[in-house]
Design a protein around this motif. Structure first.
Motif, PDB file in Angstrom:
ATOM      1  N   GLY A 243       9.917 -29.181  -3.869  1.00  0.00           N
ATOM      2  CA  GLY A 243       9.322 -28.324  -2.849  1.00  0.00           C
ATOM      3  C   GLY A 243       9.862 -28.577  -1.460  1.00  0.00           C
ATOM      4  N   THR A 244      10.606 -29.646  -1.287  1.00  0.00           N
ATOM      5  CA  THR A 244      11.194 -29.971   0.020  1.00  0.00           C
ATOM      6  C   THR A 244      12.652 -29.510   0.040  1.00  0.00           C
ATOM      7  N   THR A 245      12.964 -28.563   0.899  1.00  0.00           N
ATOM      8  CA  THR A 245      14.349 -28.096   1.082  1.00  0.00           C
ATOM      9  C   THR A 245      14.633 -28.045   2.573  1.00  0.00           C
ATOM     10  N   THR A 246      15.626 -28.772   2.997  1.00  0.00           N
ATOM     11  CA  THR A 246      15.941 -28.869   4.427  1.00  0.00           C
ATOM     12  C   THR A 246      17.271 -28.219   4.782  1.00  0.00           C
ATOM     13  N   ALA A 247      17.931 -27.631   3.785  1.00  0.00           N
ATOM     14  CA  ALA A 247      19.195 -26.932   4.036  1.00  0.00           C
ATOM     15  C   ALA A 247      19.037 -25.497   3.552  1.00  0.00           C
ATOM     16  N   ASP A 248      18.207 -24.745   4.254  1.00  0.00           N
ATOM     17  CA  ASP A 248      17.959 -23.348   3.920  1.00  0.00           C
ATOM     18  C   ASP A 248      18.776 -22.488   4.879  1.00  0.00           C
ATOM     19  N   TYR A 249      19.894 -21.933   4.382  1.00  0.00           N
ATOM     20  CA  TYR A 249      20.876 -21.286   5.238  1.00  0.00           C
ATOM     21  C   TYR A 249      21.146 -19.848   4.792  1.00  0.00           C
TER      22      TYR A 249
END
Length: 609
Positions: A243-249
């Protein structure tokens, strides 16, 4: 250019006659361009029906087909970036959830034509954890891929990175066209892609891409049409990164060594559910299908025109002497759109009669204008375009004739006729005109993707590719599965193949005037001038259809740009065709003509002039 001078009398009459009747919500508030486009399309399509006597030509510059109105499907919408800003570095979230994105690198805004990505540093950073808790997802967007785009690249990537690699992600790319999901990296990816690993998303033209996933099923759509389905997807979107995504581009890969996206995007959406096929098509095509239905209703019931009023929605105007029931329109039996779709319901437009015109009065006025400006059918002196504008309830004459010619018309038909300037541009000096010494219209089949047309937007853009080829005296235009639309020119072509001139005044068969043109890849034939192609054609005709030969052979000759060969299709035996192969080695290909069917025989046309 939007027509803003709406005749108050017509709208007042419409409201009085039909009351507040409104069409479906999807039709209630289309963009300004949709209003004009619907009116023009109707004039084109009913040319064989009740108002076929009207002149239906449409002048360039009056209408636009900018980005199609997108369906307002908001259920489950997590974020929506229209990407239609004009300045700044914020991609505003139109969903109402406040998930604004940040544009990094060069922010080259194009308004309604989206955000331009330069391929070197432009990308949009979305908020973290977009997919947290999701068991289903839909990602949808419009994309225009620059013809020079290399690979690999991502349209978008939602996930995480580890060092220079992706580490759990969901992404879509156009080369090859696919959506991939992985809990780690590329070694564990699950791809949803069309059969045939070489399938590419065409470049140089707008495409709509949608990926939906729910349960174990992932579906990839192109322009609202399903292109691929995978039924054993085992990775839920919310499982990626726990649930943790820090590279949403958007516009950037999660792999450091991949390329940045080069092209444009607009209307980027993420939903927390898998949209249905009909919802997907509605987003991809806007309200196009319902406008086709509206036009079909107008045509079948003998209306003058249909258009959209920003206050009351779709409007259909009938002649003043119409005797039918305008409040209960009859639906055309067995009607389907050009892609075979049969509607399950129909729009309910506001209806009214023109306060000024019967059909005969419009026809008489048109005839009077034509007789004044183009007597005896002479179109060489002045240009003329005459049509009924239901929005203003006027007949409009667009012409370059001077006031000394048109003033008497304006006086005689005051309040009924509008004289406007003729807006067609003229070809640049040195450029050929459409249909004039253009091998592409004689020797090459029309440009089209191998899979054919599956939606109106793609069909329009491929018609534009062919029009560009014809107007610029190309040999052929075709679809290359790797790089998209390609236009091939003669080897001795002296024009600038990187700056194609657009045919002035061009419209589609339904009167659509494009706001933007595709950017095909261009090249010159390695071995043919136009004269060499036509000489070879003449040689094939002489050889296979020689004078005095009592044996009749079928014959079709065309230039094939993909193979850079002249293709001769015939049922003549090898004894007849072998001399061509000997005389033109590596330049001609002989193909066997298929056996004619009864329908072919009944509807045959000359293949060689």
């Amino acid at each position: 250019m939007r027509r803003t001078n709406v005749a108050k009398a017509v709208l007042a009459a419409a409201r009085a006659v039909a009351g507040p009747s409104r069409g479906p919500a999807a039709l209630a508030a289309p963009r300004a361009s949709r209003l004009a486009r619907a009116s023009v399309s109707l004039r084109r399509r009913i040319s064989v029906g009740a108002v076929g006597v009207l002149s239906l030509a449409i002048a360039a510059g009056v209408l636009t087909t900018a980005a199609p109105a997108q369906a307002e499907i908001t259920s489950g919408l997590l974020l929506r970036y229209k990407l239609d800003e004009t300045s700044g570095t914020v991609a505003h979230d139109a969903s109402g959830h406040g998930r604004d994105g940040t544009v990094n690198g060069t922010a080259d805004w194009k308004g309604d034509e989206g955000l331009a990505f330069n391929g070197s540093n432009t990308y949009v950073k979305m908020p973290n954890n977009i997919m947290a808790g999701l068991s289903s997802i839909t990602i949808a967007f419009d994309v225009w891929i620059d013809p020079t785009m290399g690979k690999p690249y991502f349209f978008y990537g939602l996930g995480n990175t580890s060092g220079s690699n992706g580490n759990g992600y969901l992404f879509t790319t156009g080369n090859t066209f696919r959506t991939s999901v992985s809990m780690t990296d590329y070694t564990a990816k699950q791809d949803t892609q069309p059969s045939g690993a070489a399938y590419q998303l065409a470049r140089g033209m707008w495409k709509h891409v949608t990926y939906t996933q729910t349960g174990n099923t992932g579906i990839l759509y192109e322009n609202g049409v399903e292109k691929a389905r995978k039924t054993n997807v085992t990775i839920a979107p919310g499982a990626i990164g726990g649930g943790t995504t820090t590279a949403d581009y958007i516009g950037r890969s999660l792999y450091a060594n991949d390329l940045y996206f080069k092209g444009r995007m607009r209307d980027f959406r993420v939903y927390n559910r898998a949209l249905s096929a009909s919802e997907t098509r509605a987003i991809a095509t806007g309200t196009e299908g319902q406008w086709e239905q509206l036009q079909a209703l107008a045509s079948y019931n003998g209306a003058l025109v249909a258009f959209d009023d920003p206050t009351i929605g779709p409007v259909v105007i009938f002649p003043s002497d119409y005797t039918g029931d305008i409040e209960h329109l009859q639906t055309p039996p067995d009607w389907a759109d050009e892609f075979g779709q049969v509607p399950t319901d129909w729009p309910t437009p506001t209806t009214a009669k023109s306060p000024l015109f019967t059909l005969d009065q419009i026809t008489d006025l048109q005839d009077a204008v034509t007789a004044q400006i183009q007597p005896d059918g002479d179109s060489t002196t002045y240009q003329l375009n005459v049509f009924y504008d239901g929005i203003r309830d006027r007949v409009v004459a667009q012409t370059d004739a001077p006031a000394s010619v048109t003033d008497s018309l304006a006086s005689q038909y005051a309040g009924k006729l509008v004289i406007e300037g003729y807006t067609f541009d003229h070809p640049a000096p040195g450029k050929c005109a459409p249909e004039e010494r253009t091998a592409g219209t004689v020797l090459s089949p029309a440009a089209a993707p191998a899979a054919g047309f599956q939606d109106a937007a793609t069909k329009l853009q491929w018609q534009q590719v062919q029009a560009l080829a014809d107007h610029n005296c190309a040999l052929a235009a075709f679809d290359d599965p790797t790089i998209g639309p390609v236009v091939i020119f003669p080897s001795d072509y002296t024009g600038d193949i990187n700056d194609l001139q657009k045919p002035p005044g061009w419209t589609s068969e339904y009167g659509d005037v494009p706001a933007e043109w595709p950017t095909p890849t261009t090249a010159k034939s390695p071995q043919f001038t136009l004269d060499q192609v036509t000489d070879l054609q003449d040689a094939a005709v002489r050889q296979i259809s020689a004078d005095g030969d009592t044996t009749a052979y079928s014959l079709s000759v065309r230039y094939d740009g993909m193979r850079d060969r002249v293709v001769v299709t015939t049922d003549a035996p090898a004894s007849v065709t072998d001399p061509l192969l000997s005389a033109y080695p590596n330049r001609v290909v002989i193909e066997t003509a298929p056996e004619p069917t009864p329908a072919d025989t009944a509807n045959s046309e000359a293949l060689v002039e």
